[in-house]
Scaffold this motif. Structure first.
Motif: not given
Ligand SMILES: Cc1cc2nc3c(=O)[nH]c(=O)nc-3n(C[C@H](O)[C@H](O)[C@H](O)COP(=O)(O)O)c2cc1C
Ligand code: SF4
Ligand code: SF4
Ligand code: SF4
Ligand code: FES
Ligand code: FES
Lengths: 799, 208, 436
Positions: C72-77, C113-117, C154-156
């Motif tokens: 799982d790769i995450y992206l954080c802004c 990434a498919n989960k981002s914050f 897909r991305l949340s």
């Protein structure tokens, strides 16, 4: 091994060691404060360990940089010196430097590092911060926030080792401080470890404060005998008194931690209540101190008179040597077969099956297995130190933890699965697990646990109470754990040296080395019955008070009253002994003892005397040999503990040849010695388990199902240690909110719990996790102990 | 001597002189059987927990919910959140005290944050803050906090009133501002950041 | 000039998805999703876009560091924007939230990434509300969620509100905070690209960095790289504040002269005053003086001048202001924001503030300047994260560049204080002894 260069010298060390550790291979010390591998990954907070690595522009923290082949490291150039001096200066600007009145003085890393690596001057002329000190953090620990260097060790411990999340940092930056939620004390089973972790005098032991300076004291290594955990300890001794207990890191046993009972209950060694002289019951019915000669001859007379009508029981810290001698006296000199060291009977066949060396797991296996099943035991109460080890495995190595118990476990939150069965249904549930593991019809709970264990991998460790019995071996076999390194059974006995006592033959149906006996004798419950009916006339109690430690208290009261002779070796006059013993011998405190114990994983360990005997105390083996001689036991005289060990090693084939030197300071598992092959093969039939119909934790038709447990704090040592007395448990009844609602009861209310005409009073403690229909009471208490009740279904009503 | 800032109990850092109360029980994870939690609070926290791969991520939103619910992060509120999240209240206290926006002592219902960081102080924030503090000194309903840069230096000196940014606030507007706060009116509507056009799009030379 | 980020920024309703789409919004996402991931990444690499959050690390390169595989790769802004003087992300998020969201979706696609914050500072209530609404709109329109625009991407996206701590802008502290802990920075390595959020590989970028992505996709990476200078490509939002007539955010092409920004765009200091010193990249950057105004405003020139472009926040201080006050405000800020984890920062910022307090109280001697300089030196390079350096560098630079003014100030304050009336000798001797 790789080669790297440190301060211009080539040094060899294993690869990927952190630099601070690798440097030691070249005799270079890099100073550290926050680095403590036992607390998990390095955090790099204190910056004390900065070193220069060629090719990296910034100084690096040696505590978090793994060493690589060819690395060139400098710890002695100006740049590094300046950085080290800077960090020491920063640490000291707000430090009170009150070393003369600091408990840590003389054994303080901050002192040592300031001296060794500091600049020896201060440029800080602002007023230092001053606060009230010391403050209480708990009844056991004092905190001095002026001295704290915010190294994070204590809070990391609370969060990552004990996982109680009670001790935390609050605020941030220079205002950060170590504290608890809303002024609640930091009380937890393992809180005392933070005292040893703190690198300054910020956290100090309240019982030890100002009792000694490092130059007044001596350290003496031994083993804690207060639970089957048998943690390795160092006693701090001053003027022949134990003033402190410290951990003595043994990764095979305790991983360098102690529970608070092990750490503070040493206080009970030096209290007035301790029995320090032999006593006999006088004409007026009172116990009076007498000479050894008198006590020995009265005891001998009582035993001889009873002859084969003697029943012997052993528990707590009774050593292998003592157990061995007593079983010889009972069997050979008195001709009795009635002796037991177990709380609930487990047959010889079952013991052979579950003690089979091919099925034994070790303590570290708990940490590295694929899965751990905790079955019918609560580690924190039954073998405290394992609680931390299991948490460590789950946290660091992602061990899958499964828990099957009657009472909710404090490890439930860490478990991948927890199932509940009815109180007392442990063996039945184990049988279900066996069926499930064999693919036979079984309950959903059992199948889900087995599936979880299988999915996790092949290395499964089963930590179970001894009372589960023979099904354990069948389960281990069904899971394919036989002969698997890193997997197997770890069976928690009912007393600290339970495994040793049974292996030296303190059992009704097995002799030394679990050898078969011609005709089995009575187990503890039957001894009670026989004494109550007059078939047994003398009771011999080693480190055990049946009223406290065994079920069926009322039966035992009858037994003790009726017996003509009751001989007790004890430290404290607990009820049963105070009211019924006819001869009392002072037992030794563990710091006075000399002998061996066998850890539940088969490790023989030495208990070594740190201080002389209090009062008229004598070595246990010495007292027993004297008594043996007086009742006609014909054996070579035991003159030292070494001789005692040699005699027992001769009698127990799988201990053959073991000596005190071989056991040494770290102990040795007998399974790892060649003599282990002499372990008797279990009878093949014994592993057949017939699944008994299990009672689910559902509510019974009427009343409530009673489960009992013995808290870690339920012991006479806790009661008699002034510092721990606040933890002495009081009876409470844990119940589900729905049951309480139905009965119109609320949290904190006083109630009477009764059945079959017996009753105890207790305070209601509501707990969401208790299965409806079950309630739990504590055993091992001085008053209102659960062993007063005689049945498994109870009524609860308002007091 | 340099002025040494001291808090009411005599030391310079709150909490450092605080001892524990030995009569209290240790604070483990609160048992749901003995910790009543208001239904809305529970629902809010549970909804937050569901948003993240690890429920612990909801600690900040949960504390924010506690603060909305109780007016501050009271021990009672923290216990409730801890009960829902199956954490210890100590864990949540450690988090709450780390962040400036969580109040772990009772405080006024209106939160007035006055920026006194570099850009604002260059434009008179210190006098502004002093004035606001004077004016609200005995108003228990209003919490005035010196704040570090609130990210609105273009309207320096600026104030955040319950999250609404206003600025530049002139000294003679303070009375009006505080009056608005006291009467639950929109604070200084003409000076609110949300209405301000971008400096980049303004014709040159239209500065103030 | 070519406006990429601030194009029609004040257009009414730009923060709604309808207006944004009417103006061509989310078209770049559509285009990106029709390309292979590597092609999107290549555009980003070609653009030369450097991070706008402070460190100026090339964004494309950061993405290429992420491990490939099933993790799982995450992206954080990073929308924590707490660096004093910085307020550009605020305006972007408030006025054009969908540009950021589109940028996040494209970047997540390139990164796998498919989960981002979005970690937004808690004080930005309005902006967080706007983002929440915009995320909802984007979800409804099918730009977030499963199978975005029919692709397998897909991305949340979760908007996570901070609660007031500057240190949570530091990327690893941000991760801890997002995991529900105290915002303490972590040791690096491991870097977030390998072990970040929930121990998974994580891409962290600033709001402005991510918001630039749709523009890059629109014009092509090569065309973007032609803007600005060779090593500082593109346009940049600059927050100008302090003693200027028109404080605010300006979009400039990197490499314009600093004078143009401070005087041309922001109007310079009030009449009759001149620039005494300025922070070119937020309060963490070593200060420059009036002599440095003609330096080109780009990453390399600022670095060469001994400072840094940082977050692109220019704070102008005019000649009527005492440098000691500025130094004090700066040090005070960092002391307040130090997380307390590591020794040099926690103790060093505290000590520096105390020394400056003593100066203001008239109890200091010039010797204290040496100590401040030495304390700053002792902090730099010795801390766990760079917050310590972020105080030591500007404060150290002020002491170095304005030593005379500090000394005058010290003497003047000493004269005013009780020490001025007494015989100063014994006190001084004491202090000197301590310095040795
Ligand atoms: C103390 C400190 C505070 C920071 N604050 C922010 C911030 O508020 N916003 C931001 O985008 N980056 C901030 N950064 C930089 C981040 O650590 C990180 O480099 C950045 O988010 C990466 O994004 P970018 O490559 O797009 O610039 C901060 C760094 C430090 C050391
Ligand atoms: S109390 Fe001791 S262990 Fe805890 S942070 Fe302070 S110095 Fe470290
Ligand atoms: S866990 Fe057991 S053996 Fe270890 S210190 Fe505690 S009581 Fe002693
Ligand atoms: S430099 Fe400061 S903010 Fe960064 S980790 Fe250290 S104490 Fe915390
Ligand atoms: S020991 Fe390495 S930073 Fe503390
Ligand atoms: S300095 Fe006040 S908002 Fe930035």
């Amino acid at each position: 091994m790789i080669t790297f260069s440190i301060d211009g010298r080539e040094v060899q060390s294993p690869e990927n060691l952190m630099l601070v550790d690798a440097a030691k291979y070249g005799d270079v010390e890099i100073p550290v404060f926050c680095y403590e591998p036992k607390l998990g990954n390095p955090v790099g907070a204190c910056r004390m360990c900065l070193v220069e690595i060629e090719g990296i522009p910034k100084l690096q923290t040696g505590c978090s940089t793994p060493v690589k082949d060819g690395m060139v490291v400098h710890t002695q150039n100006t740049r590094v010196h300046e950085a080290q001096e800077a960090v020491v200066e920063f640490l000291l600007i707000n430090h009170p430097l009150d070393c003369p009145v600091c408990d840590k003085g003389g054994e303080c890393p901050l002192q040592d590092i300031s001296f060794g690596w500091g600049g020896g001057r201060s440029r800080f002329i602002e007023p230092k911060r001053h606060f009230q000190k010391p403050l209480e953090l708990s009844p056991l620990i004092a905190i001095d926030r002026e001295r704290c260097i915010l190294c994070y060790r204590c809070v990391r411990y609370s969060q990552e080792v004990a996982e109680d999340y009670q001790l935390v940092l609050q605020e941030r930056g220079a205002a950060s401080y170590v504290a608890t939620f809303d002024g609640h004390p930091y009380v937890a089973p393992f809180s005392g470890n933070i005292i040893e972790l703190c690198p300054v005098g910020a956290l100090t032991s309240r019982p030890y404060r100002f009792r000694a300076r490092p130059w007044d004291i001596e350290g003496s290594g031994s083993v804690c005998t207060m639970c089957p955990g048998q943690c390795n300890v160092t006693f701090t001794v001053r003027d022949d008194r134990v003033l402190r207990v410290l951990q003595r890191d043994n990764a095979e046993v305790d991983d360098g931690w102690l529970c608070d009972r092990g750490r503070f209950a040493y206080q009970a060694i030096h209290v007035d209540e301790r029995v320090t002289s032999p006593m006999v019951r006088g004409q007026d019915g009172q116990l009076v101190p007498v000479s050894w000669d008198r006590a020995l001859s009265e005891a001998a007379a009582g035993l001889t008179a009873a002859g084969s009508a003697v029943g012997a029981l052993a528990g707590s810290g009774t050593t292998n040597e003592e157990g061995f001698l007593v079983q010889r006296i009972v069997r050979e000199a008195l001709g009795s077969r009635d002796l037991d060291s177990q709380r609930a009977p487990v047959s010889r066949d079952a013991l052979l099956a579950i003690s089979d060396p091919a099925l034994q797991a070790t303590v570290p296996d708990l940490e590295f297995a694929h899965a751990v099943l905790v079955l019918d035991t609560e580690p924190v109460d039954d073998m405290a130190i394992l609680d931390l080890r299991i948490r460590k495995g789950v946290r660091r190595n992602h061990v899958k933890l499964a828990i099957a118990s009657a009472r909710p476990s404090s490890l439930d939150a860490n478990a991948a699965a927890s199932v509940r069965f009815a109180p007392g249904a442990g063996p039945a549930f184990a049988a279900e697990l066996v069926s499930a593991a064999k693919g036979e019809p079984s309950s959903d709970d059992a199948r889900s646990i087995v599936a979880l264990l299988r999915e996790a991998g092949e290395d499964v460790v089963i930590l179970a109470s001894e009372r589960v019995g023979v099904a354990l071996a069948a389960l281990a076999d069904a899971l394919g754990l036989r002969d698997r390194a890193g997997a197997g059974l770890l069976v928690v006995p009912s007393s600290a040296n339970g495994r040793g006592l049974r292996e030296v033959g303190f059992l009704p149906d097995a002799g030394p080395g679990l050898s078969p006996v011609a005709e089995p004798g009575r187990h503890a419950g039957q001894i009670a019955e026989a004494a109550a009916t007059g078939d047994i006339t003398a009771l011999w109690l080693l480190g055990i008070d049946p009223l406290r430690d065994l079920p069926y208290r009322l039966r035992w009261e009858q037994a003790l009253s009726r017996a003509a002779t009751v001989i007790a070796h004890t430290n404290f006059l607990t009820e049963g002994i105070r009211d019924h013993a006819t001869v009392v011998f002072p037992a030794e405190a563990y710091a006075e003892k000399d002998g061996t114990l066998t850890h539940p994983d088969g490790r023989l360990q030495r208990v070594r005397p740190a201080i002389g005997h209090s009062g008229a105390g004598r070595y246990g083996w010495q007292v027993l040999t004297d008594l043996g001689t007086r009742v006609g036991l014909h054996v070579p005289r035991v003159l030292t503990s070494g001789i005692a060990l040699a005699q027992l090693a001769q009698a127990v084939p799988f201990y053959a040849g073991i000596t005190q030197d071989e056991i040494g300071g770290r102990g040795i598992r007998w399974q790892e010695r060649p003599a282990a092959s002499a372990f008797p093969a279990p009878a093949p039939a014994s592993v057949n388990v017939s699944p008994a119909p299990r009672v689910g934790p559902s509510a019974p038709a009427s009343g409530l199902r009673l489960g009992t447990f013995r808290s870690i704090w339920a012991s006479p040592e806790v009661e008699h240690s002034p510092a721990l007395a606040f933890l002495r448990p009081r009876q409470k009844i844990e119940m589900a909110p729905s049951d309480a609602d139905r009965l119109g009861l609320g949290d904190g209310q006083r109630v009477l719990v009764s059945n079959n005409g017996t009753q105890v009073s207790a305070t209601v403690a509501l707990r969401q996790a208790i299965p409806a229909g079950s309630v739990f009471l504590q055993d091992g208490l001085a008053e209102d102990s659960a062993n007063v009740l005689t049945g498994s279904i109870v009524e609860v009503r308002r007091a | 001597m340099a002025e040494v800032r001291r808090f009411e109990h005599g030391s310079r850092v709150p909490g450092w002189d605080a001892s524990v109360d030995l009569r209290k029980d240790p604070a483990g994870v609160p048992d749901p059987a003995t910790t009543p939690v208001p239904a809305e609070l529970r629902a809010e926290i549970e909804a937050q927990m569901a948003k993240y791969p690890d429920f612990r991520s909801a600690a900040l939103p949960a504390l924010a919910a506690v603060q909305r619910h109780h007016g501050w992060c009271s021990p009672e509120g923290i216990e409730q959140a801890a009960c829902v999240m199956r954490l210890t209240p100590g864990y949540l206290t450690a988090v709450a005290t780390f962040y400036d926006m969580f109040d772990t002592v009772p405080t006024g219902r209106n939160r007035v944050y006055v920026c006194t960081n570099i850009s604002c102080s260059l434009r008179g924030a210190d006098e502004l803050c002093h004035r606001i503090e004077q004016l609200t000194a005995d108003d228990a309903d209003i919490q005035v906090k010196h704040f570090e840069c609130l990210g609105a230096c273009d309207i320096a000196p600026m104030v955040s009133v319950n999250g609404i940014y206003v600025g530049p606030v002139e000294l003679d507007e303070v009375d009006e501002l505080i009056d608005d706060v006291r009467n639950d009116r929109d604070p200084l509507p003409r000076k609110q950041l949300r209405l301000r056009p971008s400096a980049d799009t303004l014709p040159m030379g239209d500065g103030q | 000039m070519n406006k990429l980020l601030f194009k029609d920024i004040d257009e009414p309703g730009l923060n709604t998805i309808d207006v944004y789409r009417r103006r061509g919004g989310y078209e770049q996402l559509r285009r990106a999703l029709s390309m292979p991931r590597e092609a999107v990444l290549n555009e980003l690499l070609a653009s030369g876009l450097r991070g706008r959050g402070g460190a100026g690390f090339a964004m494309g390169k950061k993405i290429s560091f992420l491990p490939k595989g099933a993790l799982d790769i995450y992206l954080c802004c990073n929308a924590d924007e707490s660096e004093p003087g910085t307020f550009k992300d605020r305006e972007l998020m408030q006025k054009n939230p969908h540009m950021l969201i589109e940028g996040i979706i494209i970047a997540a696609y390139a990164a796998g990434a498919n989960k981002s914050f979005i970690y937004i500072r808690g004080e930005y209530v309005l902006q967080a509300d706007i983002l929440d609404a915009a995320v909802l709109e984007a979800e409804r329109a099918g730009f977030l969620g499963e199978n975005i625009l029919g692709s397998d991407h897909r991305l949340s996206l979760v908007v996570h509100r901070g609660a007031g701590a500057y240190i949570c802008g530091e990327e690893t502290a941000l991760l801890d905070s997002l995991e529900g802990k105290r915002g303490n920075p972590r040791l690096k390595p491991p870097f977030p690209a390998n072990q970040g959020l929930y121990q998974g590989p994580t891409l962290i970028n600033n709001v402005e960095t991510l918001a630039t992505v749709p523009a890059i996709m629109g014009m092509g990476g090569d065309a973007y790289a032609k803007l600005g200078t060779e090593t500082s490509t593109g346009t940049k939002l600059v927050s100008v504040s302090g003693h200027v007539k028109r404080p605010g955010n300006y979009e400039i092409e990197l490499g314009v002269s600093s004078r143009e920004i401070i005087y041309g765009l922001a109007g310079g200091p009030p009449e009759g005053r001149s620039v005494k010193l300025w922070f070119p990249g937020g309060s963490s950057s070593p200060v420059l003086t009036g002599d440095d105004l003609d330096l080109a405003y780009d990453f390399d020139t600022m670095a060469k001048a001994g400072s840094m472009l940082g977050s692109g926040a220019i704070i102008v201080v005019d000649d009527q202001t005492s440098v000691v006050d500025v130094a004090y405000k700066t040090a005070y800020f960092y002391r307040h924001e130090s997380c307390g984890k590591c020794t040099p920062c926690r103790e060093g910022t505290n000590w520096t503030v105390k020394m400056l307090e003593r100066m203001k109280a008239g109890e200091a001697t010039p010797m204290d300047l040496d100590i401040i300089a030495s304390v700053c030196d002792n902090i730099i390079g010795h801390c766990l994260c760079v917050l310590g350096d972020a105080m030591a560098m500007p404060v150290g630079s002020m002491v170095a560049k304005f030593r005379d003014e500090f000394e005058e100030y010290i003497e003047a304050r000493r004269q005013e204080s009780y020490l001025g009336t007494a015989d100063p000798e014994p006190e001084l001797a004491l202090i000197q002894g301590a310095v040795a």
